[in-house]
Design a protein around this motif. Structure first.
Motif, PDB file in Angstrom:
ATOM      1  N   MET A   9       0.814  -1.209   0.000  1.00  0.00           N
ATOM      2  CA  MET A   9       0.000   0.000   0.000  1.00  0.00           C
ATOM      3  C   MET A   9       0.854   1.269   0.000  1.00  0.00           C
ATOM      4  O   MET A   9       0.452   2.305  -0.545  1.00  0.00           O
ATOM      5  CB  MET A   9      -0.927  -0.022   1.220  1.00  0.00           C
ATOM      6  N   THR A  10       2.026   1.183   0.591  1.00  0.00           N
ATOM      7  CA  THR A  10       2.927   2.330   0.672  1.00  0.00           C
ATOM      8  C   THR A  10       3.163   2.974  -0.690  1.00  0.00           C
ATOM      9  O   THR A  10       3.254   4.193  -0.802  1.00  0.00           O
ATOM     10  CB  THR A  10       4.287   1.888   1.255  1.00  0.00           C
ATOM     11  N   TRP A  11       3.249   2.147  -1.726  1.00  0.00           N
ATOM     12  CA  TRP A  11       3.649   2.635  -3.039  1.00  0.00           C
ATOM     13  C   TRP A  11       2.488   3.131  -3.881  1.00  0.00           C
ATOM     14  O   TRP A  11       2.690   3.561  -5.020  1.00  0.00           O
ATOM     15  CB  TRP A  11       4.369   1.514  -3.786  1.00  0.00           C
ATOM     16  N   LEU A  12       1.272   3.108  -3.342  1.00  0.00           N
ATOM     17  CA  LEU A  12       0.090   3.389  -4.160  1.00  0.00           C
ATOM     18  C   LEU A  12      -0.792   4.487  -3.582  1.00  0.00           C
ATOM     19  O   LEU A  12      -1.914   4.685  -4.061  1.00  0.00           O
ATOM     20  CB  LEU A  12      -0.742   2.103  -4.313  1.00  0.00           C
ATOM     21  N   LEU A  13      -0.331   5.202  -2.572  1.00  0.00           N
ATOM     22  CA  LEU A  13      -1.191   6.159  -1.875  1.00  0.00           C
ATOM     23  C   LEU A  13      -1.209   7.541  -2.519  1.00  0.00           C
ATOM     24  O   LEU A  13      -2.110   8.330  -2.252  1.00  0.00           O
ATOM     25  CB  LEU A  13      -0.770   6.279  -0.409  1.00  0.00           C
ATOM     26  N   GLY A  14      -0.229   7.840  -3.342  1.00  0.00           N
ATOM     27  CA  GLY A  14      -0.204   9.136  -4.008  1.00  0.00           C
ATOM     28  C   GLY A  14      -0.915   9.086  -5.346  1.00  0.00           C
ATOM     29  O   GLY A  14      -1.498   8.064  -5.732  1.00  0.00           O
TER      30      GLY A  14
END
Length: 319
Positions: A9-14
């Motif tokens: 999820m870290t890589w998809l929040l922006g």
């Protein structure tokens, strides 16, 4: 081919223009996103339930020995290609340890390490230092909490108590824990706090506390010499030796001057280890951003301009 870990999820929040996974996909990379065991999207098990103590009986050593090699093998089996690895924070620690142990270096093309963590002795985050110095991990473990879930009543009660200590400002949790981020806007913080931090094992928290207090990166210390002998064949836990990462293996390391978790002094220790092992500018690219803190590298709106374009160039170079 690109494999990003460990908490997907870290890589998809922006936005798609500001999230590295989307940036890489838009530039033609086949992106695989992994999730650490115990996080929201990775809680199933063949025989254990997430409410049991045994389910949580692991530290990040187990991610090094089992999980990362298995994920890399999974990607290779389905693509017939060696992937690149991209990690941030704990994801860099797992990768570095696995590479130093000879677990994955022959299975990957390269490793990109954002806010790389190996040493923690110079960590300046007030809350992190307090957690480590008060043996919070051991305390929570003694209370019978095997899962360290930041939203659970057991953990929030302990953290609330710590927040009353002098010098701790939990009203500005992000800055107090990660440093003064350069281009992390308020809307990004709101989104981040909806999903992060994710649960992990209490044993992993204890392991991080041990790393800070000892000033040495070792495998999990069971404290009891007898138990250490049972697990490692010696009374003290073995150290991870970063200088053993293969010299020819391509590395990209990017770190920030305002990072309270991956402090520049600790990253310099890591770089010294790598250079002592023979790494040079031929295969090791180092980027230092004086104004960046820990979360700028994955959530900062300007990371695409300062970091990601160089990551893409590095990956293309060794693709």
């Amino acid at each position: 081919m690109d494999y990003i870990g460990p908490d997907g999820m870290t890589w998809l929040l922006g936005s798609p223009e500001e999230s590295l996974a989307y940036v890489l996909a838009d530039r033609g990379f086949d992106v695989w996103v992994a999730n650490n065991r115990g996080t929201r999207w990775s809680r199933r098990h063949t025989s254990l339930d997430a409410t049991s103590w045994r389910y949580w009986d692991w530290s990040w050593d187990d991610l090094v020995v089992n999980d990362m090699p298995d994920v890399v093998d999974y990607v290779r089996t389905r693509t017939a290609h060696k992937p690149h690895y991209v990690g941030h924070s704990m994801g860099t620690l797992v990768a570095l340890a696995a590479l130093s142990e000879g677990k994955v270096s022959e299975k990957l093309k390269s490793a990109t390490l954002l806010s790389p963590v190996a040493y923690l002795s110079h960590m300046t985050t007030p809350l992190g230092i307090l957690l480590a110095n008060t043996f919070a991990g051991e305390l929570i473990s003694d209370l019978g909490v095997a899962e360290f879930n930041p939203t659970s009543p057991e953990v929030t009660n302990i953290v609330s108590g710590l927040c009353h200590n002098p010098g701790i400002n939990c009203y500005d949790f992000i800055r107090d824990f990660t440093g003064e981020n350069y281009c992390l806007n308020s809307s990004a913080i709101d989104v981040v706090l909806q999903y992060e931090p994710q649960p992990t094992s209490t044993k992993t928290l204890v392991h991080f506390a041990q790393t800070f207090r000892a000033g040495v990166l070792t495998k999990y210390d069971y404290v009891s010499p007898e138990v250490n002998v049972e697990n490692y064949g010696q009374e003290e836990p073995p150290a991870y030796n970063m200088s053993r990462i293969p010299v020819g293996f391509p590395l990209f390391l990017s770190y920030g001057g305002q990072d309270d978790l991956a402090d520049p002094a600790d990253v310099d220790l890591l770089l010294a280890d790598l250079r002592r092992g023979g790494h040079s500018d031929a295969t090791m690219t180092v980027q230092y951003l004086d104004k960046f803190a820990h979360l700028d590298f994955i959530f900062g709106v300007c990371a695409k301009d300062y970091v990601y374009k160089d990551v893409v160039s590095f990956l293309n170079r060794f693709n």
